[in-house]
Design a protein around this motif. Structure first.
Motif, short mmCIF file in Angstrom:
data_model
loop_
_atom_site.label_atom_id
_atom_site.label_comp_id
_atom_site.label_asym_id
_atom_site.label_seq_id
_atom_site.Cartn_x
_atom_site.Cartn_y
_atom_site.Cartn_z
N VAL A 1 3.29 52.71 11.54
CA VAL A 1 2.99 51.49 12.28
C VAL A 1 4.28 50.87 12.81
CG1 VAL A 1 1.86 49.24 12.22
CG2 VAL A 1 0.98 51.12 10.81
N LEU A 2 4.32 50.66 14.13
CA LEU A 2 5.52 50.14 14.78
C LEU A 2 5.47 48.63 14.99
CD1 LEU A 2 6.01 52.90 17.51
CD2 LEU A 2 7.06 52.77 15.24
N ARG B 1 -6.21 47.37 11.01
CA ARG B 1 -6.78 48.08 9.86
C ARG B 1 -7.11 49.50 10.27
NH1 ARG B 1 -11.86 44.87 9.87
NH2 ARG B 1 -10.99 43.99 11.79
N LEU B 2 -7.10 50.39 9.30
CA LEU B 2 -7.63 51.73 9.51
C LEU B 2 -8.83 51.90 8.60
CD1 LEU B 2 -7.13 54.46 11.01
CD2 LEU B 2 -6.21 55.27 8.83
N GLU B 3 -9.99 52.01 9.22
CA GLU B 3 -11.21 52.30 8.45
C GLU B 3 -11.36 53.81 8.35
OE1 GLU B 3 -14.01 48.40 9.39
OE2 GLU B 3 -14.63 50.38 10.11
N THR B 4 -11.65 54.29 7.14
CA THR B 4 -11.84 55.72 6.93
C THR B 4 -13.10 55.99 6.12
OG1 THR B 4 -10.38 55.61 4.97
CG2 THR B 4 -9.38 56.29 7.06
N ARG C 1 0.37 47.35 9.19
CA ARG C 1 1.41 46.40 9.57
C ARG C 1 2.71 47.19 9.73
NH1 ARG C 1 0.23 45.95 4.23
NH2 ARG C 1 1.98 46.23 2.77
N PRO C 2 3.69 46.65 10.42
CA PRO C 2 4.92 47.39 10.66
C PRO C 2 5.54 47.92 9.35
CG PRO C 2 4.89 45.47 12.05
CD PRO C 2 3.70 45.35 11.14
N GLY C 3 5.90 49.19 9.39
CA GLY C 3 6.48 49.84 8.22
C GLY C 3 5.51 50.65 7.41
#
Length: 243
Positions: A42-43, A48-51, A63-65
């Motif tokens: 993430v830059l 969110r990433l839903e999986t 979020r960044p990092g």
């Protein structure tokens, strides 16, 4: 000839779509990869990433990092909460995703009919005079169809657990089965070739031979100011050229 990225990976920068979907969350087309692991770095922005995978449903903050990756069979949906979520994507087996490794979560009728799936997945613009917005309109239509199937699949997983993914996995495997011979050639030319090169280098080092080190080189990625419509967002890639 230009080199490929280390490990025969594909690297791209993706600006996640900020288009709200049917459930109010902004993002792209939910999908999975059938033969490639994908990683996010993430830059900027937040989301969110839903999986949907062997653990069931998971929502992971972006979020960044943050760095995360998901293996073949993981249905994923990137959600852009801040409006400016951007990720660096590192994709295993460069070439396979570009040749149909990904399957989107369209409703069952599309998954059961290869031609219906092809038409829905292609970003075809029927009106040659439609203008610059036609690509976005086509990508939005595709996203909305994939989201409709995804929300049904998500509800099934929440109700019944990971076993609810079996039918989608089976349909995806049937859709890509005819492409695997071409994928095998790409694998042989990419990741397999790089692994074999390393095997030869280890053999040379074992014999205290250093001749191959004399062919060392540097390759630079050339960034073009051109973004294409991908599944999760607008994609910026790098072409590799000799430095």
């Amino acid at each position: 000839m230009a080199s490929s990225f280390p490990g025969a990976t594909g690297v791209s920068e993706v600006s996640i779509y900020d288009w709200p979907g049917a459930d109010g969350a902004a993002g792209g087309s939910p999908h999975m990869h059938t033969a490639s692991t994908e990683a996010y770095v993430v830059l900027s922005g937040a989301g969110r990433l839903e999986t949907l995978d062997s653990r069931g449903f998971t929502s992971t903050p972006l979020r960044p990092g943050v760095v995360l990756w998901f293996t073949p069979g993981t249905v994923h949906r990137a959600i852009n909460d801040s409006g400016d979520l951007t990720v660096l994507v590192v994709m295993q087996n460069a070439g396979l995703p570009e040749h149909g490794d990904a399957v989107m979560t369209f409703p069952g009728a599309h998954l059961a009919d290869p031609e219906a799936y092809r038409r829905a997945a292609a970003l075809e613009i029927k009106d040659a005079d439609a203008g610059l917005g036609a690509g976005e309109e086509a990508a939005r239509r595709r996203r909305d169809l994939a989201l409709a199937g995804y929300l049904e699949l998500k509800d099934s997983v929440l109700a019944s657990g990971p076993a609810a993914l079996a039918d989608f996995h089976a349909a995806a495997a049937a859709l890509v089965a005819g492409k695997t011979s071409a994928w095998a050639r790409l694998l042989e030319q990419g990741a397999a070739r790089q692994a074999e090169t390393t095997r030869g280098q280890l053999a040379s080092l074992d014999a205290a031979e250093s001749f191959y080190l004399g062919a060392a080189r540097t390759t630079m990625g050339k960034r073009e100011n051109h973004r294409i419509y991908g599944m999760c967002g607008r994609i910026q890639t790098w072409e590799l050229s000799d430095n």
